[in-house]
Design a protein around this motif. Structure first.
Motif, PDB file in Angstrom:
ATOM      1  N   LEU A  42       0.851  -1.191   0.000  1.00  0.00           N
ATOM      2  CA  LEU A  42       0.000   0.000   0.000  1.00  0.00           C
ATOM      3  C   LEU A  42       0.885   1.239   0.000  1.00  0.00           C
ATOM      4  O   LEU A  42       1.775   1.373   0.828  1.00  0.00           O
ATOM      5  CB  LEU A  42      -0.920  -0.013   1.221  1.00  0.00           C
ATOM      6  N   LYS A  43       0.624   2.171  -0.916  1.00  0.00           N
ATOM      7  CA  LYS A  43       1.393   3.410  -1.036  1.00  0.00           C
ATOM      8  C   LYS A  43       0.443   4.601  -1.027  1.00  0.00           C
ATOM      9  O   LYS A  43      -0.694   4.503  -1.462  1.00  0.00           O
ATOM     10  CB  LYS A  43       2.217   3.420  -2.327  1.00  0.00           C
ATOM     11  N   GLY A  44       0.938   5.707  -0.545  1.00  0.00           N
ATOM     12  CA  GLY A  44       0.164   6.935  -0.534  1.00  0.00           C
ATOM     13  C   GLY A  44      -0.132   7.476   0.842  1.00  0.00           C
ATOM     14  O   GLY A  44      -0.592   8.615   0.965  1.00  0.00           O
ATOM     15  N   LEU A  45       0.134   6.706   1.884  1.00  0.00           N
ATOM     16  CA  LEU A  45      -0.107   7.157   3.257  1.00  0.00           C
ATOM     17  C   LEU A  45       1.195   7.652   3.877  1.00  0.00           C
ATOM     18  O   LEU A  45       2.279   7.184   3.525  1.00  0.00           O
ATOM     19  CB  LEU A  45      -0.690   6.017   4.103  1.00  0.00           C
ATOM     20  N   LYS A  95      19.163  -1.373   5.528  1.00  0.00           N
ATOM     21  CA  LYS A  95      20.316  -1.181   6.414  1.00  0.00           C
ATOM     22  C   LYS A  95      19.995  -0.261   7.585  1.00  0.00           C
ATOM     23  O   LYS A  95      20.291  -0.598   8.735  1.00  0.00           O
ATOM     24  CB  LYS A  95      21.496  -0.630   5.609  1.00  0.00           C
ATOM     25  N   SER A  96      19.411   0.876   7.295  1.00  0.00           N
ATOM     26  CA  SER A  96      19.160   1.842   8.370  1.00  0.00           C
ATOM     27  C   SER A  96      17.885   1.555   9.156  1.00  0.00           C
ATOM     28  O   SER A  96      17.677   2.152  10.216  1.00  0.00           O
ATOM     29  CB  SER A  96      19.068   3.252   7.780  1.00  0.00           C
ATOM     30  N   LYS A  97      17.020   0.664   8.640  1.00  0.00           N
ATOM     31  CA  LYS A  97      15.735   0.348   9.289  1.00  0.00           C
ATOM     32  C   LYS A  97      14.849   1.583   9.438  1.00  0.00           C
ATOM     33  O   LYS A  97      13.990   1.629  10.317  1.00  0.00           O
ATOM     34  CB  LYS A  97      15.970  -0.302  10.666  1.00  0.00           C
ATOM     35  N   PHE A  98      15.041   2.557   8.564  1.00  0.00           N
ATOM     36  CA  PHE A  98      14.220   3.769   8.606  1.00  0.00           C
ATOM     37  C   PHE A  98      12.840   3.452   8.045  1.00  0.00           C
ATOM     38  O   PHE A  98      12.724   2.849   6.977  1.00  0.00           O
ATOM     39  CB  PHE A  98      14.886   4.876   7.796  1.00  0.00           C
ATOM     40  N   PRO A  99      11.757   3.816   8.752  1.00  0.00           N
ATOM     41  CA  PRO A  99      10.409   3.478   8.263  1.00  0.00           C
ATOM     42  C   PRO A  99      10.080   4.205   6.968  1.00  0.00           C
ATOM     43  O   PRO A  99      10.342   5.400   6.817  1.00  0.00           O
ATOM     44  CB  PRO A  99       9.494   3.924   9.416  1.00  0.00           C
ATOM     45  N   LEU A 100       9.489   3.486   6.036  1.00  0.00           N
ATOM     46  CA  LEU A 100       9.120   4.025   4.739  1.00  0.00           C
ATOM     47  C   LEU A 100       7.614   4.262   4.672  1.00  0.00           C
ATOM     48  O   LEU A 100       6.850   3.609   5.390  1.00  0.00           O
ATOM     49  CB  LEU A 100       9.543   3.056   3.631  1.00  0.00           C
ATOM     50  N   PRO A 101       7.157   5.148   3.798  1.00  0.00           N
ATOM     51  CA  PRO A 101       5.709   5.362   3.626  1.00  0.00           C
ATOM     52  C   PRO A 101       5.072   4.290   2.761  1.00  0.00           C
ATOM     53  O   PRO A 101       4.293   4.572   1.856  1.00  0.00           O
ATOM     54  CB  PRO A 101       5.666   6.746   2.965  1.00  0.00           C
ATOM     55  N   MET A 102       5.373   3.040   3.057  1.00  0.00           N
ATOM     56  CA  MET A 102       4.832   1.882   2.347  1.00  0.00           C
ATOM     57  C   MET A 102       4.488   0.801   3.374  1.00  0.00           C
ATOM     58  O   MET A 102       5.254   0.585   4.325  1.00  0.00           O
ATOM     59  CB  MET A 102       5.836   1.355   1.314  1.00  0.00           C
ATOM     60  N   PHE A 103       3.385   0.129   3.140  1.00  0.00           N
ATOM     61  CA  PHE A 103       2.885  -0.840   4.113  1.00  0.00           C
ATOM     62  C   PHE A 103       2.569  -2.157   3.404  1.00  0.00           C
ATOM     63  O   PHE A 103       1.909  -2.168   2.361  1.00  0.00           O
ATOM     64  CB  PHE A 103       1.633  -0.298   4.814  1.00  0.00           C
ATOM     65  N   LEU A 104       3.074  -3.240   4.000  1.00  0.00           N
ATOM     66  CA  LEU A 104       2.787  -4.569   3.491  1.00  0.00           C
ATOM     67  C   LEU A 104       1.447  -5.044   4.054  1.00  0.00           C
ATOM     68  O   LEU A 104       1.246  -5.043   5.267  1.00  0.00           O
ATOM     69  CB  LEU A 104       3.899  -5.538   3.883  1.00  0.00           C
ATOM     70  N   CYS A 126      -7.958   5.508   5.209  1.00  0.00           N
ATOM     71  CA  CYS A 126      -7.700   6.533   6.227  1.00  0.00           C
ATOM     72  C   CYS A 126      -7.924   7.933   5.655  1.00  0.00           C
ATOM     73  O   CYS A 126      -7.139   8.863   5.905  1.00  0.00           O
ATOM     74  CB  CYS A 126      -6.295   6.383   6.808  1.00  0.00           C
ATOM     75  N   TYR A 127      -8.979   8.077   4.846  1.00  0.00           N
ATOM     76  CA  TYR A 127      -9.391   9.354   4.250  1.00  0.00           C
ATOM     77  C   TYR A 127      -8.343   9.926   3.293  1.00  0.00           C
ATOM     78  O   TYR A 127      -8.279  11.147   3.093  1.00  0.00           O
ATOM     79  CB  TYR A 127      -9.685  10.385   5.348  1.00  0.00           C
ATOM     80  N   MET A 128      -7.542   9.061   2.674  1.00  0.00           N
ATOM     81  CA  MET A 128      -6.525   9.519   1.728  1.00  0.00           C
ATOM     82  C   MET A 128      -6.525   8.592   0.521  1.00  0.00           C
ATOM     83  O   MET A 128      -6.893   7.410   0.616  1.00  0.00           O
ATOM     84  CB  MET A 128      -5.132   9.542   2.372  1.00  0.00           C
ATOM     85  N   SER A 129      -6.106   9.148  -0.615  1.00  0.00           N
ATOM     86  CA  SER A 129      -6.013   8.358  -1.842  1.00  0.00           C
ATOM     87  C   SER A 129      -4.764   7.472  -1.779  1.00  0.00           C
ATOM     88  O   SER A 129      -3.690   7.925  -1.373  1.00  0.00           O
ATOM     89  CB  SER A 129      -5.952   9.275  -3.068  1.00  0.00           C
ATOM     90  N   ILE A 130      -4.920   6.241  -2.210  1.00  0.00           N
ATOM     91  CA  ILE A 130      -3.823   5.280  -2.130  1.00  0.00           C
ATOM     92  C   ILE A 130      -3.661   4.576  -3.473  1.00  0.00           C
ATOM     93  O   ILE A 130      -4.525   4.646  -4.346  1.00  0.00           O
ATOM     94  CB  ILE A 130      -4.075   4.225  -1.018  1.00  0.00           C
ATOM     95  N   THR A 131      -2.544   3.912  -3.621  1.00  0.00           N
ATOM     96  CA  THR A 131      -2.253   3.065  -4.776  1.00  0.00           C
ATOM     97  C   THR A 131      -1.706   1.737  -4.277  1.00  0.00           C
ATOM     98  O   THR A 131      -1.214   1.631  -3.151  1.00  0.00           O
ATOM     99  CB  THR A 131      -1.236   3.721  -5.724  1.00  0.00           C
TER     100      THR A 131
END
Length: 289
Positions: A21-24, A54-63, A83-88
């Motif tokens: 899921l992308k867009g959040l 490597k850095s384990k930085f959270p991305l704006p993508m959800f599995l 969540c009231y937002m457009s997603i792809t």
């Protein structure tokens, strides 16, 4: 089963369908995503946030894992809002390498179907690595599988890390000629520096200076030939420009009315420019052809 440790591998028909899921925003709560998708009729079993490797930085993508063959469930790819937002949606591409269990840190299975004693990567105690009290980086860790220091169990340097064969169509990782840089390509592909605050006059001046230096070098290398032959074969472009400038200077000296005409056109209004134009057309008969 009498204290026996084991893990199970479900058949493909029982495995969940995984999408991204992308867009959040990256700060979106996972439970809110799961509840929103469930209210839309999706049979969601798990939502996890993806991180950099490597850095384990959270991305704006959800599995998002979706259960298969669930009656009265919507196709999750048809959803366009969460969540009231457009997603792809995008397909999930698993990271290369062997699958490692988060529970026991053995390979080739997941923690969802693992019934083996829990082991921590850092301290080898019976708790998850995420629950380990050691939060800082370990300088010289000890592997819990091969019992040697210098790496962890999830490192490919471990001798017990599974060696996966490349699939058909995948690039060969050990091909040294493929990754070897080509000096010729590096020379050709090296970008030229960009010069700022440059004008056409400066570029032309530099070009004429280079051509003049080239002509002088050619004359020096061909010193054995007569000077008249060298001058005939290689005329100086700089002298031609000087002659052209002199011709323009003589032309405007003989016809100074052209200079005054240009100044009048620059300061005149639109109506005055028309009158000046017709006056200039009437006076062109005096100019040389």
């Amino acid at each position: 089963m009498n204290g026996e440790e084991f893990y199970a591998i479900p058949p493909p028909s029982k495995r969940p369908y995984k999408v991204v899921l992308k867009g959040l925003p990256a700060s979106t709560d996972i439970d809110e995503i799961k509840n929103d998708l469930a209210n839309q009729g999706d049979a969601v079993s798990k939502v996890a946030q993806l991180t950099q490797r490597k850095s384990k930085f959270p991305l704006p993508m959800f599995l998002v894992e979706v259960r298969k063959n669930v009656p009265e469930s919507w196709d999750i790819l048809d959803g366009r809002n969460c969540c009231y937002m457009s997603i792809t949606w995008d397909s999930f591409r698993r990271r290369p390498g062997a699958t490692q269990c988060y529970n026991c840190n053995y390979f080739h299975h997941s923690s969802q179907y693992c019934d083996i004693k829990t082991r921590c990567l850092k301290c080898a105690q019976e708790h998850r690595t995420s629950d380990c009290p050691i939060k800082e980086r370990i300088e010289n860790p000890e592997c819990i599988n091969c019992k040697t220091k210098g790496h962890m169990t999830n490192s490919k340097q471990c001798p017990k890390y599974p060696k996966t064969n490349p699939k058909k169509g995948d690039p060969i990782q050990n091909n040294t000629t493929q990754n070897k840089p080509n000096p010729a390509n590096q020379t050709q592909n090296t970008p030229k520096p960009v010069t700022t605050n440059n004008s056409y006059a400066n570029v032309a001046k530099i070009g004429h200076q280079r051509s003049a230096r080239k002509t002088e070098s050619e004359q020096t290398t061909k010193h054995s030939e007569p000077d008249s032959t060298t001058k005939t074969q290689n005329p100086s472009s700089c002298s031609e420009i000087i002659l052209a400038i002199r011709e323009f200077k003589n032309f405007f000296s003989n016809h100074p009315e052209l200079l005054s005409l240009g100044k009048a056109l620059r300061n005149a209004s639109e109506e005055e420019k028309v009158d000046i134009f017709y006056e200039a057309m009437a006076s062109t008969s005096n100019l040389p052809t």
